[in-house]
Design an enzyme around this catalytic site. Structure first.
Site, PDB file in Angstrom:
ATOM      1  N   GLU A  31      41.480  45.401  48.452  1.00 30.88           N
ATOM      2  CA  GLU A  31      41.778  44.223  47.647  1.00 30.88           C
ATOM      3  C   GLU A  31      41.327  44.355  46.198  1.00 30.88           C
ATOM      4  O   GLU A  31      42.013  43.907  45.284  1.00 30.88           O
ATOM      5  CB  GLU A  31      41.121  42.980  48.272  1.00 30.88           C
ATOM      6  CG  GLU A  31      41.463  41.716  47.492  1.00 30.88           C
ATOM      7  CD  GLU A  31      41.005  40.443  48.178  1.00 30.88           C
ATOM      8  OE1 GLU A  31      41.469  39.380  47.758  1.00 30.88           O
ATOM      9  OE2 GLU A  31      40.198  40.516  49.111  1.00 30.88           O
ATOM     10  N   ASP A  37      44.199  40.866  54.988  1.00 33.86           N
ATOM     11  CA  ASP A  37      43.701  39.597  55.534  1.00 33.86           C
ATOM     12  C   ASP A  37      43.983  39.431  57.029  1.00 33.86           C
ATOM     13  O   ASP A  37      43.525  38.449  57.630  1.00 33.86           O
ATOM     14  CB  ASP A  37      44.337  38.412  54.796  1.00 33.86           C
ATOM     15  CG  ASP A  37      43.763  38.201  53.405  1.00 33.86           C
ATOM     16  OD1 ASP A  37      42.572  38.497  53.210  1.00 33.86           O
ATOM     17  OD2 ASP A  37      44.503  37.746  52.516  1.00 33.86           O
ATOM     18  N   ASP A  49      39.379  44.617  53.399  1.00 33.60           N
ATOM     19  CA  ASP A  49      39.002  43.410  52.667  1.00 33.60           C
ATOM     20  C   ASP A  49      37.480  43.377  52.681  1.00 33.60           C
ATOM     21  O   ASP A  49      36.865  43.087  53.709  1.00 33.60           O
ATOM     22  CB  ASP A  49      39.580  42.144  53.301  1.00 33.60           C
ATOM     23  CG  ASP A  49      39.471  40.942  52.359  1.00 33.60           C
ATOM     24  OD1 ASP A  49      38.651  41.002  51.425  1.00 33.60           O
ATOM     25  OD2 ASP A  49      40.201  39.964  52.547  1.00 33.60           O
ATOM     26  N   ASP A  87      31.759  41.928  46.954  1.00 35.46           N
ATOM     27  CA  ASP A  87      33.077  42.528  47.184  1.00 35.46           C
ATOM     28  C   ASP A  87      33.111  43.964  46.692  1.00 35.46           C
ATOM     29  O   ASP A  87      33.554  44.874  47.386  1.00 35.46           O
ATOM     30  CB  ASP A  87      34.160  41.741  46.432  1.00 35.46           C
ATOM     31  CG  ASP A  87      34.499  40.413  47.071  1.00 35.46           C
ATOM     32  OD1 ASP A  87      35.272  40.408  48.030  1.00 35.46           O
ATOM     33  OD2 ASP A  87      33.997  39.382  46.605  1.00 35.46           O
ATOM     34  N   ASP A 139      36.257  39.074  53.160  1.00 33.15           N
ATOM     35  CA  ASP A 139      37.348  38.147  53.449  1.00 33.15           C
ATOM     36  C   ASP A 139      36.731  36.758  53.585  1.00 33.15           C
ATOM     37  O   ASP A 139      35.776  36.567  54.337  1.00 33.15           O
ATOM     38  CB  ASP A 139      38.039  38.567  54.745  1.00 33.15           C
ATOM     39  CG  ASP A 139      39.212  37.661  55.101  1.00 33.15           C
ATOM     40  OD1 ASP A 139      39.828  37.119  54.172  1.00 33.15           O
ATOM     41  OD2 ASP A 139      39.494  37.505  56.286  1.00 33.15           O
TER      42      ASP A 139
END
Length: 356
Positions: free
Chosen positions: A71, A297, A136, A48, A139
């Protein structure tokens, strides 16, 4: 420098997502994915952080005046030097693997500490004015951790309206005609024939192309599959029961006469799958009254499905509203379907949810 037709934005977004996807693939194959726990208890991985750093670096190089909603934040990495170093090594490795994008994406990140500052540039509050990117980096983190489907997601919103969307799905089949299977959400791989980039620009349709290294592969137009008999439809939903009410989805399917089992997979890979006709419907139904979706999202997938000839609304039939901050606070749930059956699906949803 922004472009009037969004061609540059699309090109940079595709290159950035492709590079970030290469990073996530290297983490996907490692035995220790570097899981951390955020305050909200959702898992975060080194993938991430690395993917977000690469994408924000590319956006800042090309569109320095744009805001970014992302995020992750780097405070966890600031407290864990060994993990910070691991993420930095991954970022360097991804750039070495993907040298052809260097000129377009910029030299980027100087060192591990500046990488943390770049990760934290995703702190925009969002809103209805100006150019705002939503990221994101992975995700479907739980799917990523369990070896299922996940997506690297990037979208550009201008005055609250989504103009460009890109999804990198390393574990989906390249072949747009390959139908969804029940087990696609588990035991996934990025073996030969896997890995796809989905993209769309408002008013220009939607595309897919193989995910690769370096120069972008040639794109192919994609479109939703016509559904002549809704009882034959395949519908997708989340793996996690905490994300979508699977019991309600089963009752809706029954009301529509659908007998095929649902296809459960994580991430916006569901949007890409129905956009190219591998599936037909995507149901994300509220699990509790106060649950609010995040814009990162849904922004890219929403545009890709609509540009592929589908319709995306909440459970009440309202378009998703990306103009009110970092969340979809004016919407409840998501229904994505071909235009010709969307009203039928909404009616069934209303009857099931209204009867509770």
């Amino acid at each position: 420098m922004a472009s009037a037709d969004y061609n540059k934005e699309l090109h940079i977004a595709l290159l950035a997502v492709q590079r970030a996807s290469l990073l996530t693939k290297s983490v996907f194959h490692s035995h220790s994915k570097g899981t951390l726990d955020k305050a909200d208890a959702s898992p975060v991985t080194i993938g991430d952080f690395g993917a977000q750093a690469l994408i924000i670096s590319a956006l800042q190089h090309n569109f320095p005046g744009d805001e970014i909603v992302a995020e992750e934040e780097a405070k966890d990495l600031r407290e864990k030097n060994s993990v910070k170093q691991t993420v930095w090594d991954l970022v360097q490795q991804a750039k070495l693997e993907d040298k052809s994008g260097e000129e377009a994406l910029g030299g980027g990140i100087k060192d591990a500490d500046s990488m943390l500052d770049i990760i934290d540039k995703g702190d925009s509050k969002g809103g209805s004015k100006g150019r705002i990117w939503a990221i994101d980096p992975i995700d479907g983190t739980k799917g990523f951790l369990r070896g299922g489907q996940y997506a690297v997601c990037l979208a550009l919103m201008v005055d609250g309206d989504v103009k460009v969307g890109v999804l990198g799905c390393p574990n989906l089949p390249v072949d747009d005609s390959e139908a969804l299977t029940e087990n696609i959400g588990a035991d996934a791989s990025d073996a030969e024939g896997k890995g796809v980039l989905f993209s769309a620009v408002q008013g220009k349709g939607a595309d897919s192309r193989p995910l690769g290294k370096g120069a972008l592969a040639k794109e192919s137009k994609i479109s939703m599959k016509a559904v002549s008999n809704i009882s034959d439809a395949t519908f997708c939903e989340s793996v996690e029961a905490g994300h979508s009410s699977q019991g309600d989805a089963a009752n809706i399917a029954k009301k529509l006469g659908i007998t095929k089992p649902s296809v459960r997979m994580d991430s916006q890979a569901k949007y890409g799958s129905i956009a190219r006709g591998a599936g037909d419907l995507y149901l994300r139904l509220p699990v509790k009254k106060d649950y609010v979706e995040k814009i990162w999202d849904h922004a890219a997938g929403d545009l890709i499905v609509r540009e592929a000839g589908g319709q995306v609304t909440d459970v009440e039939g309202k378009r998703l509203d990306f103009s009110v901050g970092r969340t979809l606070q004016r919407n409840k749930g998501v229904i994505a379907a071909p235009k010709d059956v969307h009203d039928t699906v909404i009616k069934a949803v209303s009857e099931v949810l209204g009867g509770k």
